[in-house]
Design a protein around this motif. Structure first.
Motif: not given
Length: 106
Positions: A27-30, A100-105
């Motif tokens: 989930q942290l993969n960029l 990135k994950s927070a922005m995607a949600r």
């Protein structure tokens, strides 16, 4: 040459740390390139910050490797810079992945 080698160690170790975090925590993969770039930046920043912390400053400084020198390079210091670069790269990649994950949600 004495300035370039430590920076290369920090960049490579940081990139490796970023890619390790990206593979361990999907989930942290960029992506490979993102992990490498962010990790390399984190490797430089992590080593710089570690040099400002009392107790860790000797780990990344030239004094740490005074016993194992060859041609002006301090292997103990390079190992310390590699270790702090690895951790710094992993941490910055994790932080960027969380953002990135927070922005995607949102």
């Amino acid at each position: 040459m004495e300035v370039i080698v430590p920076i290369l160690v920090q960049l490579i170790a940081g990139g490796a740390g970023g890619n390790v975090i990206g593979q361990l925590a999907k989930q942290l993969n960029l992506g490979t390139a993102g992990n490498s770039i962010v990790g390399a930046i984190g490797g430089l920043a992590g080593t710089w910050l570690a040099g400002m912390i009392p107790g860790l400053d000797a780990l990344v400084g030239a004094a740490a490797g005074a016993a194992g020198t060859a041609g002006g390079l301090h292997f103990g210091a390079l190992a310390g810079q590699g270790a702090t670069g690895l951790v710094g790269g992993g941490l910055l990649t994790a932080i960027a992945g969380i953002i990135k994950s927070a922005m995607a949600r949102a």
